[in-house]
Design an enzyme around this catalytic site. Structure first.
Site, mmCIF file in Angstrom:
data_model
loop_
_atom_site.group_PDB
_atom_site.id
_atom_site.type_symbol
_atom_site.label_atom_id
_atom_site.label_comp_id
_atom_site.label_asym_id
_atom_site.label_seq_id
_atom_site.Cartn_x
_atom_site.Cartn_y
_atom_site.Cartn_z
ATOM 1 N N LYS A 119 5.542 -0.418 0.961
ATOM 2 C CA LYS A 119 5.981 -0.324 -0.632
ATOM 3 C C LYS A 119 6.106 -1.469 -0.934
ATOM 4 O O LYS A 119 6.300 -1.036 -2.160
ATOM 5 C CB LYS A 119 7.009 0.738 0.396
ATOM 6 C CG LYS A 119 8.346 1.303 -1.123
ATOM 7 C CD LYS A 119 9.415 1.493 -0.635
ATOM 8 C CE LYS A 119 10.603 -0.184 -0.983
ATOM 9 N NZ LYS A 119 11.387 0.076 -0.367
ATOM 10 N N ASP B 156 10.478 5.486 -1.755
ATOM 11 C CA ASP B 156 11.527 4.791 -1.344
ATOM 12 C C ASP B 156 12.122 6.040 -1.176
ATOM 13 O O ASP B 156 11.525 6.590 -1.088
ATOM 14 C CB ASP B 156 13.236 4.210 -1.831
ATOM 15 C CG ASP B 156 12.743 4.379 -3.791
ATOM 16 O OD1 ASP B 156 12.988 5.692 -3.635
ATOM 17 O OD2 ASP B 156 13.303 3.534 -4.409
#
Length: 216
Positions: free
Chosen positions: A123, A141
């Site tokens: 991420k 997220d």
């Protein structure tokens, strides 16, 4: 699995890009080094908090070279108001040392190399590639995960699965859509008390969290 048809997906795309044109991160940075540090710090911490922490950190450690020579305890003290500051301090110094030793002081600019750095996962790498290099990637997220499920763009149980579903759904404009989803989830489609009265996707949502809006 994406539970929307193509027409609905395109309408969601259209509205997101209209409401958040040229959206970008709210993290404050001036170069790749600062962005990398920002994103590492932002894990499970708000951008607002990170922006309060980094001025003093960057003043003392303005680049990779100086951070690589930093004392972990000193970095820890500078970022102590950030969540998981102990691990993050260790990772920041270890990351800088690795960049100096393995990459000759130059932060790698591709995902495969970025994820090798301490404190950098998939991420984090994607956020950097999206923000700094404008790559057609998706990062998931907490906000993106929540919005994707409320809008039935994914029913995956993991962030990785949700990312795959969003890529399959939108295919293009992923960097801009990612930024838009983050802002949408942060300020409108919030975890608690979503602002349904302000939602420009209200008619496309049938989430259990959706509030009934009384029409005057």
């Amino acid at each position: 699995m994406v539970l929307r048809n193509k027409k609905e997906i395109e309408e969601i795309r259209k509205r997101l890009l209209k409401h958040y044109p040229a959206a970008h991160t709210e993290l404050i940075y001036h170069n790749l080094y600062e962005l990398l540090v920002d994103v590492i710090l932002s894990a499970q911490c708000t951008d607002k908090r990170v922006n309060q922490i980094t001025p003093a950190l960057f003043k003392k450690y303005p680049d990779i070279k100086t951070l690589a020579k930093a004392n972990v305890d000193d970095v820890r003290e500078l970022i102590k108001t950030c969540s998981f500051y102990n691990n993050k301090a260790k990772n920041l110094v270890a990351m800088a040392k690795m960049v100096m030793e393995k990459y000759n002081g130059k932060i790698p600019e591709d995902e495969k190399e970025l994820v090798k750095l301490p404190g950098v996962g998939r991420k984090t790498a994607h956020v950097i590639m999206i923000e700094y290099f404008k790559k057609n990637l998706m990062a998931v997220d907490t906000h993106v995960f929540r919005v994707a499920h409320r809008l039935k763009l994914s029913d995956a149980k993991t962030r990785e699965g949700t990312e795959k579903d969003l890529v399959e759904a939108f295919k293009t404009d992923l960097n801009d859509i990612h930024q838009a989803l983050v802002l949408f989830g942060r300020y409108i489609c919030k975890a608690k008390n979503p602002k349904c009265e302000e939602c420009f996707l209200y008619d496309l949502c049938d989430s259990k969290d959706k509030k009934e809006i009384k029409k005057s």
